[in-house]
Design an enzyme around this catalytic site. Structure first.
Site, PDB file in Angstrom:
ATOM      1  N   LYS A  12       0.855  -1.193   0.000  1.00  0.00           N
ATOM      2  CA  LYS A  12       0.000   0.000   0.000  1.00  0.00           C
ATOM      3  C   LYS A  12       0.883   1.232   0.000  1.00  0.00           C
ATOM      4  CE  LYS A  12       0.870   1.156   4.522  1.00  0.00           C
ATOM      5  NZ  LYS A  12       1.584   2.387   4.978  1.00  0.00           N
ATOM      6  N   PRO A  95      10.170  -4.728   1.245  1.00  0.00           N
ATOM      7  CA  PRO A  95      11.168  -4.547   2.309  1.00  0.00           C
ATOM      8  C   PRO A  95      10.515  -4.339   3.666  1.00  0.00           C
ATOM      9  CG  PRO A  95      10.871  -2.502   1.101  1.00  0.00           C
ATOM     10  CD  PRO A  95      10.050  -3.532   0.387  1.00  0.00           C
ATOM     11  N   GLY A  98       9.631  -0.430   5.408  1.00  0.00           N
ATOM     12  CA  GLY A  98       9.526   0.413   4.225  1.00  0.00           C
ATOM     13  C   GLY A  98       8.305   1.306   4.199  1.00  0.00           C
ATOM     14  N   GLY A  99       7.347   1.082   5.120  1.00  0.00           N
ATOM     15  CA  GLY A  99       6.139   1.905   5.128  1.00  0.00           C
ATOM     16  C   GLY A  99       5.140   1.530   4.055  1.00  0.00           C
ATOM     17  N   GLY A 101       3.683  -1.638   4.094  1.00  0.00           N
ATOM     18  CA  GLY A 101       2.734  -2.585   4.677  1.00  0.00           C
ATOM     19  C   GLY A 101       3.038  -4.048   4.463  1.00  0.00           C
ATOM     20  N   ASP A 137      -2.392  -1.394  10.588  1.00  0.00           N
ATOM     21  CA  ASP A 137      -2.572  -1.397   9.137  1.00  0.00           C
ATOM     22  C   ASP A 137      -3.186  -2.692   8.612  1.00  0.00           C
ATOM     23  OD1 ASP A 137      -1.511   1.112   8.962  1.00  0.00           O
ATOM     24  OD2 ASP A 137       0.399   0.509   8.088  1.00  0.00           O
TER      25      ASP A 137
END
Length: 283
Positions: A12, A95, A98-99, A101, A137
């Site tokens: 995402k 990764p 990595g932000g 998700g 998340d």
């Protein structure tokens, strides 16, 4: 009964992220738009009737029981009392830190896939509740739709977005979400906005300035885009940054110009992930 499932576990992007306040329980209230994309890990699930649970390969540095995939398996078994097992095979592309998700998406994919394979019969709402206990998340990935989110990210409103293309760049660092959200310099008073206002004017990532100051690799990636005339933004708490394009060709052209130490990939936005067809009541 189907005995095998192979599914994309999508990434995402947070098209914006406003933090509107800190709650009494220490969590933060936020507003964001979770854009699902057609790139991610692949998970294969093979039904077992002997109760055993296996995962191959493991993730380096993450103990078996701490892996969000295994936590999702345990959570679903505890909730339903099933005695079935599963072999899980993971092809990892996303990764960590990595932000985008990766771990949360893996957990959600596991919940939805095993609810289907094990015929547990839990509703989408029940699966989202299990997911929220694993991470803020996870519910959006269980819901399997691009969505506007509020609360800690669990109050979801599906939203149709154009099928834009994105170039996502992965700086060589692992951002600690806990460090970012507990940092004294984090902006926690972003103004609340409406969906229509975001669609008209866009929004910012409240974590971006702080993450840039803490992680030089992220700052370098964002500077590269600016220096070459492109707008880019942090996703989540990072480390990944992204730029939006109208066509795949335009995104690919910029990807080919990136320095070798800034790997990336091109993906298209999707409004539903492949998990959606497995959700109870989606057909």
């Amino acid at each position: 009964m189907s005995k095998t499932l192979s599914l994309l576990s999508p990434a995402k992007l947070n098209l914006f992220l406003h933090i509107t306040g800190r709650r009494a329980d220490g969590y933060h209230n936020l507003q964001t738009l979770f854009q699902l994309i057609n790139y991610g890990d692949t998970l294969e699930f093979i039904l077992r009737d002997d109760g055993r649970v296996t995962l191959q390969p493991g993730i380096s540095g993450v103990p078996f029981e701490d892996n969000l995939i295994i936590k999702a398996v345990r959570s679903l078994r505890k909730q339903t009392g099933t005695t079935l097992g599963v072999d899980i095979r993971l092809e990892k592309r996303l990764p960590m830190g990595g932000g985008i998700g990766g771990g949360s998406s893996n957990a959600a994919t596991t919940l939805v896939a095993l609810n289907h394979l094990w015929q547990c019969g839990l509703s989408s709402i029940q699966l989202q509740q299990l997911g929220l206990a694993l991470g803020a998340d996870v519910p959006v990935f269980v819901n399997a739709q691009t969505a506007w989110a509020e609360g800690v990210g669990e109050a979801l409103q599906p939203i149709e977005m154009p099928a834009n293309w994105f170039l996502v760049v992965q700086p060589d660092c692992h951002v600690s979400t806990q460090q970012v959200f507990s940092h004294k310099d984090l902006t926690r008073d972003s103004p609340a906005i409406k969906v229509a206002a975001f669609l008209e004017q866009g929004g910012q990532n409240a974590c971006q300035a702080l993450v840039r100051s803490l992680y030089p690799q992220v700052d370098e990636a964002l500077n590269w885009f600016t220096e070459h005339g492109y707008s880019a933004k942090l996703t989540g708490t990072g480390a990944c940054v992204f730029s939006q394009f109208a066509t795949a060709e335009a995104a690919q052209n910029v990807l080919q110009r990136l320095p070798k130490h800034l790997p990336g990939f091109v993906a298209q936005g999707i409004n539903q992930s492949p998990l959606y067809r497995l959700l109870p009541g989606s057909n």
